[in-house]
Scaffold this motif. Structure first.
Motif, PDB file in Angstrom:
ATOM      1  N   VAL A  34       0.848  -1.193   0.000  1.00  0.00           N
ATOM      2  CA  VAL A  34       0.000   0.000   0.000  1.00  0.00           C
ATOM      3  C   VAL A  34       0.885   1.244   0.000  1.00  0.00           C
ATOM      4  N   ARG A  35       0.726   2.071  -1.014  1.00  0.00           N
ATOM      5  CA  ARG A  35       1.360   3.387  -1.020  1.00  0.00           C
ATOM      6  C   ARG A  35       0.353   4.394  -0.457  1.00  0.00           C
ATOM      7  N   ASP A  36       0.750   5.026   0.645  1.00  0.00           N
ATOM      8  CA  ASP A  36      -0.168   5.913   1.349  1.00  0.00           C
ATOM      9  C   ASP A  36       0.484   7.291   1.469  1.00  0.00           C
ATOM     10  N   PRO A  37      -0.172   8.339   0.986  1.00  0.00           N
ATOM     11  CA  PRO A  37       0.421   9.678   1.089  1.00  0.00           C
ATOM     12  C   PRO A  37       0.627  10.143   2.519  1.00  0.00           C
ATOM     13  N   ARG A  38      -0.037   9.511   3.473  1.00  0.00           N
ATOM     14  CA  ARG A  38       0.142   9.885   4.874  1.00  0.00           C
ATOM     15  C   ARG A  38       1.306   9.165   5.528  1.00  0.00           C
ATOM     16  N   ALA A  39       1.814   8.122   4.895  1.00  0.00           N
ATOM     17  CA  ALA A  39       2.899   7.324   5.491  1.00  0.00           C
ATOM     18  C   ALA A  39       4.207   8.112   5.486  1.00  0.00           C
ATOM     19  N   ARG A  40       4.954   7.965   6.552  1.00  0.00           N
ATOM     20  CA  ARG A  40       6.253   8.631   6.674  1.00  0.00           C
ATOM     21  C   ARG A  40       7.410   7.641   6.693  1.00  0.00           C
ATOM     22  N   ARG A  41       7.102   6.369   6.818  1.00  0.00           N
ATOM     23  CA  ARG A  41       8.141   5.355   6.863  1.00  0.00           C
ATOM     24  C   ARG A  41       7.557   4.023   6.418  1.00  0.00           C
ATOM     25  N   LEU A  42       8.418   3.078   6.125  1.00  0.00           N
ATOM     26  CA  LEU A  42       7.973   1.733   5.793  1.00  0.00           C
ATOM     27  C   LEU A  42       7.427   1.055   7.044  1.00  0.00           C
ATOM     28  N   LYS A  43       6.326   0.354   6.870  1.00  0.00           N
ATOM     29  CA  LYS A  43       5.710  -0.327   8.008  1.00  0.00           C
ATOM     30  C   LYS A  43       5.120  -1.649   7.550  1.00  0.00           C
ATOM     31  N   LEU A  44       5.503  -2.727   8.232  1.00  0.00           N
ATOM     32  CA  LEU A  44       4.961  -4.055   7.960  1.00  0.00           C
ATOM     33  C   LEU A  44       4.027  -4.429   9.098  1.00  0.00           C
ATOM     34  N   ARG A  97       7.097   8.196  -2.062  1.00  0.00           N
ATOM     35  CA  ARG A  97       8.390   8.316  -2.728  1.00  0.00           C
ATOM     36  C   ARG A  97       9.316   7.129  -2.481  1.00  0.00           C
ATOM     37  N   ALA A  98       8.900   6.186  -1.649  1.00  0.00           N
ATOM     38  CA  ALA A  98       9.769   5.036  -1.363  1.00  0.00           C
ATOM     39  C   ALA A  98       9.926   4.171  -2.609  1.00  0.00           C
ATOM     40  N   SER A  99      11.119   3.668  -2.825  1.00  0.00           N
ATOM     41  CA  SER A  99      11.379   2.829  -3.995  1.00  0.00           C
ATOM     42  C   SER A  99      10.932   1.404  -3.739  1.00  0.00           C
ATOM     43  N   LEU A 100      10.632   0.673  -4.795  1.00  0.00           N
ATOM     44  CA  LEU A 100      10.253  -0.728  -4.663  1.00  0.00           C
ATOM     45  C   LEU A 100      11.428  -1.567  -4.180  1.00  0.00           C
ATOM     46  N   ALA A 101      12.644  -1.169  -4.536  1.00  0.00           N
ATOM     47  CA  ALA A 101      13.825  -1.901  -4.082  1.00  0.00           C
ATOM     48  C   ALA A 101      13.954  -1.826  -2.564  1.00  0.00           C
ATOM     49  N   SER A 102      13.722  -0.633  -2.004  1.00  0.00           N
ATOM     50  CA  SER A 102      13.785  -0.503  -0.544  1.00  0.00           C
ATOM     51  C   SER A 102      12.667  -1.293   0.119  1.00  0.00           C
ATOM     52  N   ALA A 103      11.496  -1.354  -0.527  1.00  0.00           N
ATOM     53  CA  ALA A 103      10.388  -2.143   0.025  1.00  0.00           C
ATOM     54  C   ALA A 103      10.739  -3.622   0.026  1.00  0.00           C
ATOM     55  N   ASP A 104      11.354  -4.109  -1.058  1.00  0.00           N
ATOM     56  CA  ASP A 104      11.744  -5.527  -1.124  1.00  0.00           C
ATOM     57  C   ASP A 104      12.782  -5.856  -0.060  1.00  0.00           C
ATOM     58  N   ARG A 105      13.743  -4.955   0.152  1.00  0.00           N
ATOM     59  CA  ARG A 105      14.754  -5.194   1.196  1.00  0.00           C
ATOM     60  C   ARG A 105      14.104  -5.238   2.574  1.00  0.00           C
ATOM     61  N   PHE A 106      13.143  -4.362   2.796  1.00  0.00           N
ATOM     62  CA  PHE A 106      12.466  -4.305   4.094  1.00  0.00           C
ATOM     63  C   PHE A 106      11.727  -5.608   4.366  1.00  0.00           C
TER      64      PHE A 106
END
Length: 267
Positions: free
Chosen positions: A39-49, A63-72
């Protein structure tokens, strides 16, 4: 007189960003393949699982990249597997005619007796034993069983609120405009500005004192809309053991919500 610049202001105003969702298939360390909602959320400030009764969810800023999401995700695979296993253990199996032997209600399990009937209906046994009777036509499908279970639980919830509410109304500035039951993801209740109250349907599965505390909590928002000290004084006056009930939800809440969804579906 309208400003001649107003049309230009609308033209150059930033386009509101909306939440973007997509479902991914990922493999855990133990070999399980699961669905994860990204979920890409304009209110999000950080990655959250997170993991709840709906499944696994990754929230990321726009603005988070998909690569950073995959690493997370890769860094938290073990945590993800553990949380999903907890939900699998806590959740009740789906409702199944002739197979489900008991159903939860008001903090206890009640035996269920299945019988053939003209209509699909769940109700208390007439003998006063506390058992439940689930009648259904032979052709009744899973959707009909879930609807009957939800109708039963809503009726029980309305009965409980109808029993408790008159006790608190004399000390309130007004009565709730209406009370409805919903299947909520994280909240237990809410009060709209117009006085309409919504309660989580899974409350009827909880112990009655915990359910009543949530009702008191929302009623006190008719006095104070915030969670100020004054608000909690109002709660304390009506529910002196509210801290114990809040701890109960901390320990049992996930199981209650997962059980309700297993029995009644997500709709």
């Amino acid at each position: 007189m309208p400003s001649p610049l107003r049309p230009l202001a609308r033209l150059f105003a930033p386009t509101p960003r909306t939440v973007e969702r997509e479902t991914l298939q990922i493999e855990l360390a133990d070999g399980r393949n699961i669905e994860l909602q990204r979920v890409r959320d304009p209110r999000a400030r950080r990655l959250k699982l997170s993991v709840d009764e709906r499944g696994a969810r990754l929230t990321l800023p726009m603005r988070a990249s998909l690569a950073s999401a995959d690493r997370f995700i890769a860094e938290h695979r073990d945590w993800l597997a553990t949380q999903l296993s907890r939900y699998a253990m806590d959740a009740m199996p789906a409702l199944e005619a002739g197979i489900t032997t008991s159903l939860p209600l008001r903090g206890a399990l009640h035996a269920v007796h299945w019988q053939t009937g003209r209509f699909t209906r769940l109700d208390h046994a007439v003998d006063g034993s506390g058992d439940l009777v689930f009648a259904h036509p032979a052709r009744a499908g899973d959707a009909a069983l879930r609807r009957a279970a939800r109708d039963f639980y809503e009726a029980q919830g309305r009965a409980d609120v109808g029993q408790w509410l008159p006790r608190y109304l004399p000390s309130l500035p007004r009565a709730p405009r209406r009370v409805t039951f919903k299947i909520m993801s994280s909240q237990w209740g809410s009060l709209a500005p117009d006085g309409s109250m919504a309660l989580d349907l899974s409350l009827v599965l909880a112990r009655p004192s915990a359910f009543e505390y949530v009702l008191v909590h929302e009623l006190c928002h008719l006095i104070h809309a915030d969670h100020s000290r004054a608000f909690w004084r109002e709660v304390e006056a009506r529910s002196p053991h509210w801290r114990e009930e809040r701890e109960y939800f901390h320990s049992e809440g996930r199981r209650l919500k997962a059980t309700l969804r297993a029995l009644c579906g997500k709709a």
